[in-house]
Design an enzyme around this catalytic site. Structure first.
Site, PDB file in Angstrom:
ATOM      1  N   ASP A  13     -15.253   0.258 -15.036  1.00  0.00           N
ATOM      2  CA  ASP A  13     -15.461   1.681 -14.713  1.00  0.00           C
ATOM      3  C   ASP A  13     -15.319   1.998 -13.235  1.00  0.00           C
ATOM      4  O   ASP A  13     -15.966   2.913 -12.716  1.00  0.00           O
ATOM      5  CB  ASP A  13     -16.841   2.152 -15.217  1.00  0.00           C
ATOM      6  CG  ASP A  13     -17.026   1.893 -16.694  1.00  0.00           C
ATOM      7  OD1 ASP A  13     -16.020   1.939 -17.422  1.00  0.00           O
ATOM      8  OD2 ASP A  13     -18.163   1.637 -17.120  1.00  0.00           O
ATOM      9  N   GLY A  40     -12.595   2.490 -21.410  1.00  0.00           N
ATOM     10  CA  GLY A  40     -12.580   3.952 -21.395  1.00  0.00           C
ATOM     11  C   GLY A  40     -12.088   4.367 -20.031  1.00  0.00           C
ATOM     12  O   GLY A  40     -12.798   4.198 -19.050  1.00  0.00           O
ATOM     13  N   GLN A 222     -11.784  -3.369 -18.078  1.00  0.00           N
ATOM     14  CA  GLN A 222     -13.037  -4.028 -17.673  1.00  0.00           C
ATOM     15  C   GLN A 222     -12.985  -4.353 -16.168  1.00  0.00           C
ATOM     16  O   GLN A 222     -12.292  -3.680 -15.439  1.00  0.00           O
ATOM     17  CB  GLN A 222     -13.311  -5.290 -18.511  1.00  0.00           C
ATOM     18  CG  GLN A 222     -13.668  -4.998 -19.970  1.00  0.00           C
ATOM     19  CD  GLN A 222     -12.493  -4.658 -20.850  1.00  0.00           C
ATOM     20  OE1 GLN A 222     -11.549  -5.423 -20.957  1.00  0.00           O
ATOM     21  NE2 GLN A 222     -12.507  -3.515 -21.499  1.00  0.00           N
TER      22      GLN A 222
HETATM   23  P1  GDP Z   1     -12.224   3.087 -15.504  1.00  0.00           P
HETATM   24  O1  GDP Z   1     -12.766   2.491 -16.755  1.00  0.00           O
HETATM   25  O2  GDP Z   1     -12.147   2.098 -14.395  1.00  0.00           O
HETATM   26  O3  GDP Z   1     -10.931   3.827 -15.701  1.00  0.00           O
HETATM   27  O4  GDP Z   1     -13.306   4.169 -15.033  1.00  0.00           O
HETATM   28  P2  GDP Z   1     -14.062   5.249 -15.973  1.00  0.00           P
HETATM   29  O5  GDP Z   1     -13.132   6.342 -16.294  1.00  0.00           O
HETATM   30  O6  GDP Z   1     -14.755   4.565 -17.104  1.00  0.00           O
HETATM   31  O7  GDP Z   1     -15.224   5.700 -15.001  1.00  0.00           O
HETATM   32  C1  GDP Z   1     -14.982   6.277 -13.768  1.00  0.00           C
HETATM   33  C2  GDP Z   1     -15.682   7.653 -13.768  1.00  0.00           C
HETATM   34  O8  GDP Z   1     -15.741   8.135 -12.444  1.00  0.00           O
HETATM   35  C3  GDP Z   1     -14.933   8.695 -14.558  1.00  0.00           C
HETATM   36  O9  GDP Z   1     -15.855   9.643 -15.045  1.00  0.00           O
HETATM   37  C4  GDP Z   1     -14.030   9.326 -13.500  1.00  0.00           C
HETATM   38  O10 GDP Z   1     -13.660  10.670 -13.823  1.00  0.00           O
HETATM   39  C5  GDP Z   1     -14.923   9.305 -12.304  1.00  0.00           C
HETATM   40  N1  GDP Z   1     -14.268   9.121 -10.992  1.00  0.00           N
HETATM   41  C6  GDP Z   1     -13.187   8.371 -10.661  1.00  0.00           C
HETATM   42  N2  GDP Z   1     -12.988   8.393  -9.332  1.00  0.00           N
HETATM   43  C7  GDP Z   1     -13.974   9.161  -8.810  1.00  0.00           C
HETATM   44  C8  GDP Z   1     -14.327   9.552  -7.483  1.00  0.00           C
HETATM   45  O11 GDP Z   1     -13.713   9.169  -6.486  1.00  0.00           O
HETATM   46  N3  GDP Z   1     -15.433  10.346  -7.347  1.00  0.00           N
HETATM   47  C9  GDP Z   1     -16.170  10.791  -8.402  1.00  0.00           C
HETATM   48  N4  GDP Z   1     -17.223  11.543  -8.157  1.00  0.00           N
HETATM   49  N5  GDP Z   1     -15.851  10.440  -9.661  1.00  0.00           N
HETATM   50  C10 GDP Z   1     -14.782   9.632  -9.861  1.00  0.00           C
HETATM   51  P1  IMO Z   2     -13.341  -0.261 -18.634  1.00  0.00           P
HETATM   52  O1  IMO Z   2     -11.913  -0.703 -18.872  1.00  0.00           O
HETATM   53  C1  IMO Z   2     -17.564  -1.237 -18.489  1.00  0.00           C
HETATM   54  C2  IMO Z   2     -18.990  -4.322 -21.252  1.00  0.00           C
HETATM   55  C3  IMO Z   2     -19.915  -3.882 -22.367  1.00  0.00           C
HETATM   56  C4  IMO Z   2     -20.740  -5.145 -22.552  1.00  0.00           C
HETATM   57  C5  IMO Z   2     -19.694  -6.254 -22.343  1.00  0.00           C
HETATM   58  C6  IMO Z   2     -19.088  -6.798 -23.631  1.00  0.00           C
HETATM   59  O2  IMO Z   2     -13.596   1.144 -19.039  1.00  0.00           O
HETATM   60  O3  IMO Z   2     -13.765  -0.570 -17.247  1.00  0.00           O
HETATM   61  P2  IMO Z   2     -17.347  -5.880 -25.403  1.00  0.00           P
HETATM   62  O4  IMO Z   2     -17.354  -4.630 -26.229  1.00  0.00           O
HETATM   63  O5  IMO Z   2     -16.154  -6.019 -24.515  1.00  0.00           O
HETATM   64  O6  IMO Z   2     -17.581  -7.114 -26.217  1.00  0.00           O
HETATM   65  O7  IMO Z   2     -18.632  -5.732 -24.438  1.00  0.00           O
HETATM   66  O8  IMO Z   2     -18.671  -5.676 -21.546  1.00  0.00           O
HETATM   67  N1  IMO Z   2     -17.703  -3.587 -21.188  1.00  0.00           N
HETATM   68  C7  IMO Z   2     -17.415  -2.665 -20.262  1.00  0.00           C
HETATM   69  N2  IMO Z   2     -18.180  -2.138 -19.280  1.00  0.00           N
HETATM   70  N3  IMO Z   2     -16.284  -0.864 -18.622  1.00  0.00           N
HETATM   71  C8  IMO Z   2     -15.503  -1.391 -19.593  1.00  0.00           C
HETATM   72  O9  IMO Z   2     -14.170  -1.155 -19.675  1.00  0.00           O
HETATM   73  C9  IMO Z   2     -16.078  -2.317 -20.485  1.00  0.00           C
HETATM   74  N4  IMO Z   2     -15.611  -3.009 -21.557  1.00  0.00           N
HETATM   75  C10 IMO Z   2     -16.609  -3.802 -21.952  1.00  0.00           C
HETATM   76  O10 IMO Z   2     -20.716  -2.790 -21.958  1.00  0.00           O
HETATM   77  O11 IMO Z   2     -21.681  -5.245 -21.527  1.00  0.00           O
HETATM   78 MG    MG Z   3     -14.308   2.823 -18.137  1.00  0.00          MG
END
Ligand code: GDP
Ligand code: IMO
Ligand code: MG
Length: 423
Positions: A13, A40, A222
């Site tokens: 994330d 996600g 991840q």
């Molecule tokens: P990913 O899994 O690495 O693609 O990241 P996610 O989408 O799961 O989580 C990142 C969250 O932070 C999302 O809700 C994005 O919209 C938000 N986000 C990404 N970059 C920034 C930033 O620079 N500032 C803020 N405030 N939110 C951000």
């Molecule tokens: P993105 O690509 C954050 C975490 C789960 C759990 C562990 C194992 O959005 O960064 P799994 O379902 O893979 O067996 O879960 O890994 N996890 C993530 N945490 N971002 C993700 O993906 C994750 N994918 C798995 O929360 O702790």
């Molecule tokens: Mg994510």
């Protein structure tokens, strides 16, 4: 030509989806190489928000080909739902989204096994996303998984039944109630949708593309601290999320890897169970969670929050061979007077500066404080216009890691991005 890589340096994330979307006009091909619908990836542009789980984040760019590579585990139901949502906005994905024929299929009973395992673990559960990731990779390694290429074989249904029966036999040893029939019906409908897409031989596709001079970006899912080998085992995911996973997941050689973009938040988050040395349990943690809107994009769970962990960051940079750093969510630190970073850990009276085999309860981070900034970062387009405190934070991280920060993200929208020329 070489394949560039963008991957997470923390527990996921970090903002991978947003930044891949920003960088994608520079690339012909964007490819996922591991993970599955546990990911996600959030993209925001033109006031619209999209969350991608299986489809690469180059999908909204007209001239970009997107590949779900062999190292991925794919649930056809989630795939079909995702395709449908994107196609609602008028796109037709058949011409710019292809799937590796060795990609592993997640079966309905993999999801049940995931839930049954977690239920059995009770308090020591991993906190998985419940998408069947662990059981699907388990079958792959045990050598009886179903792959996307099997869909076109005459005995696909027989193969499916055989694997399902294995799962049902395994489930007998759990005290766990389940039903999968409704999902199974959707699963077979979604297989028909999946069949409309082109299945490719990844290795041939990527090596040919490189020979033709195509620019390719591999999109990680991840983060390094969730990697099956290098992460905080057993609280990890079941795939190789590091740079080496690009080679096995796409069928390319290590000497074909080009730039490695390592992405991290200006602080740290984690969702699910497992150790997290710099985690905050106080008002500051709550404030990071609220200001950063830290909720899981796949499960909606609250993300645990803490300060930047320099030991973990350096560890992740080393494992991946990171050549450029991307720092996200710097805007979230704006409302703080001061923020903290940990450079060392203390275990009883011993001070260490490396990531240990096990992170136990007696490990404490040694924090130091840095001043935050008052200036709102919205609309800033150049590093020169950053407040001094942010420039100092960037210089400090670059000095500690020896790697330049070339992208700073100041908000969730595509436009909230500051690109810095590589020296
Ligand atoms: P990913 O899994 O690495 O693609 O990241 P996610 O989408 O799961 O989580 C990142 C969250 O932070 C999302 O809700 C994005 O919209 C938000 N986000 C990404 N970059 C920034 C930033 O620079 N500032 C803020 N405030 N939110 C951000
Ligand atoms: P993105 O690509 C954050 C975490 C789960 C759990 C562990 C194992 O959005 O960064 P799994 O379902 O893979 O067996 O879960 O890994 N996890 C993530 N945490 N971002 C993700 O993906 C994750 N994918 C798995 O929360 O702790
Ligand atoms: Mg994510």
């Amino acid at each position: 030509m070489k394949i560039d890589v963008l991957l997470g340096l923390q527990w996921g994330d970090e903002g991978k989806g947003k930044i891949v979307d920003v960088l994608s006009p520079q690339y012909d091909i964007i490819a996922r190489f591991q993970g599955g619908p546990n990911a996600g990836h959030t993209l925001i542009f033109n006031k619209q928000k999209y969350v991608l789980h299986l489809i690469p984040s180059g999908i909204f760019r007209d001239n970009t080909i997107n590949i779900i590579g062999d190292g991925v585990v794919l649930d056809p139901v989630i795939f079909a739902e995702e395709v449908e949502k994107i196609e609602l906005s008028g796109s037709n994905l058949k011409n710019n989204l292809f799937i590796g024929d060795k990609t592993t299929l997640i079966l309905p009973t993999h999801r049940i096994l995931d839930a049954a395992n977690e239920n059995e673990l009770g308090k020591s559960k991993i906190g998985s996303t419940g998408k069947g990731i662990g059981p699907a990779y388990t079958d792959k390694i045990a050598r009886y998984a179903l792959r996307v290429g099997d869909i076109n074989s005459a005995d696909f249904k027989e193969k499916y039944k055989k694997l399902k029966q294995r799962h049902l036999n395994r489930l007998k040893s759990y005290d766990f109630n389940f039903e999968y029939e409704e999902y199974e019906e959707k699963w077979f409908e979604s297989i028909e949708k999946l069949k409309q897409f082109k299945f490719i031989n990844c290795s041939r596709f990527f090596n040919n593309a490189l020979n033709e001079g195509k620019k390719i970006l591999a999109e990680g899912a991840q983060g390094t601290l969730l990697d099956i080998n290098s992460g905080t085992y057993p609280f990890v995911t079941s795939s190789t999320v590091t740079t080496s996973g690009v080679c096995s997941g796409l069928g390319i050689a290590p000497n074909k890897i080009g730039e490695v973009y390592g992405i991290f938040k200006a602080y740290t988050t984690r969702v699910g169970s497992g150790p997290f040395p710099t985690e905050l349990f106080d008002d500051e943690g709550k404030k990071l969670q609220e200001s950063g809107q830290e909720f899981g994009a796949t499960t909606g769970r609250e993300r645990r929050c803490g300060w930047l962990d320099m030991i973990a960051l350096k560890y992740a940079i080393q494992i991946n061979g990171v050549t450029q750093l991307i720092m996200t969510k710097v805007d979230v630190l704006q409302g703080f007077d001061k923020f903290k970073v940990s450079e060392k850990y203390k275990i009883q009276e011993e001070v260490i500066d490396y990531f240990p085999y096990e992170i136990t309860d007696d490990l404490e981070p040694v924090f130091f404080e840095l001043p935050a900034w008052e200036k709102n970062l919205k609309n800033i387009k150049s590093k020169n216009d950053f407040p001094k405190e942010l420039k100092d934070y960037i210089s400090y991280i670059e000095k500690e890691t020896g790697v330049q920060i070339t992208v700073v993200s100041t908000g969730p929208d595509r436009i909230d991005t500051v690109l810095i020329m590589k020296k």
